[in-house]
Design an enzyme around this catalytic site. Sequence first.
Site, short mmCIF file in Angstrom:
data_model
loop_
_atom_site.label_atom_id
_atom_site.label_comp_id
_atom_site.label_asym_id
_atom_site.label_seq_id
_atom_site.Cartn_x
_atom_site.Cartn_y
_atom_site.Cartn_z
N ARG A 53 0.77 -1.03 -0.11
CA ARG A 53 0.06 -0.15 0.12
C ARG A 53 0.90 1.27 0.10
NH1 ARG A 53 -3.63 0.12 5.18
NH2 ARG A 53 -4.51 -1.78 4.05
N HIS B 194 -5.32 -9.75 8.45
CA HIS B 194 -4.02 -8.97 8.24
C HIS B 194 -2.96 -9.94 8.77
CE1 HIS B 194 -1.76 -4.97 8.46
NE2 HIS B 194 -0.89 -6.00 9.24
N GLU C 193 -7.10 -7.51 13.53
CA GLU C 193 -7.69 -7.69 12.20
C GLU C 193 -7.52 -9.25 11.67
OE1 GLU C 193 -5.86 -5.00 9.78
OE2 GLU C 193 -6.87 -3.09 10.72
N HIS D 125 1.84 -2.02 5.67
CA HIS D 125 1.59 -2.37 4.21
C HIS D 125 2.61 -1.82 3.42
CE1 HIS D 125 -2.01 -4.96 4.32
NE2 HIS D 125 -2.48 -4.41 5.09
N ASP E 255 -3.54 -8.66 3.25
CA ASP E 255 -4.80 -8.69 3.78
C ASP E 255 -5.46 -10.04 2.78
OD1 ASP E 255 -4.62 -6.95 5.52
OD2 ASP E 255 -5.35 -5.07 4.36
#
Length: 258
Positions: free
Chosen positions: A121, A235, A232, A166, A173
Amino acid sequence: MKKRLILSALTLTLLAGVLCGCGRTQLQPAAAAPAQQETAQEPQQKSEPSAPENFVLLADVVPDAMEEIRYYTTYNFTGMRVDGYEEPCALLTREAAEALRAVSDEVKARGYRLKIYDAYRPQAAVQCFVRWAEDPGDTEMKPYFYPEVDKSQLFAQGYIAGRSGHSRGSTVDLTLFDEATGKELDMGGTFDYFGARSHSDFTDGLTGEQQANRLLLREVMVRHGFRPLDTEWWHFMLEDEPYPDTYFDFPVSFDSVA
């Protein structure tokens, strides 16, 4: 008279700006200015940074994995395509991708496939999330992703931050897809849901099957070198990530790793 027409056209162009994306401004087409005005200033191409050599397209290393890159679409908590996601592809460091291939091989033998929601990301996307979170009026996707959390508390509760693992390129994910049913495994909660239900140890109201599905994903990822995030269930970060202190900002695109 000609000067007045040129100034009027420029004014119309500037007034045509509308908000788009995570707080971005984009100019919409307006009435064309006279030809000499159009050619007076040519736009300059801005070169984008490229990825280090050990970043790869995940599809090249793990061809069995399915990809649904949510931040390239509008179906995410912001309700819009996120900055930095230029094409719907997943990028990772080679080290993370090869570890994920081992995960894929194991679950494929058991009748499942990996389904990827996000991988590398760019920092531009993280900044986009921050701008979105700072806009209290934008709550379009609240019913779907954060119905239990007031938007003003997203920073305080850790759902939004100025940096993300990320961006270091070794975090993913994902979920599991059942080839027998043609559906994702029921994890008792959806990707990117802001709330306790997304915690790995959450059990309140979850069926035995949902808990077992979460455990299956967690165990296979840990077995192949990934570390889970307790808040999460989807993740995971490579334990031995090659860039533990570097946050990249090249765009998510096929050209970034060409």
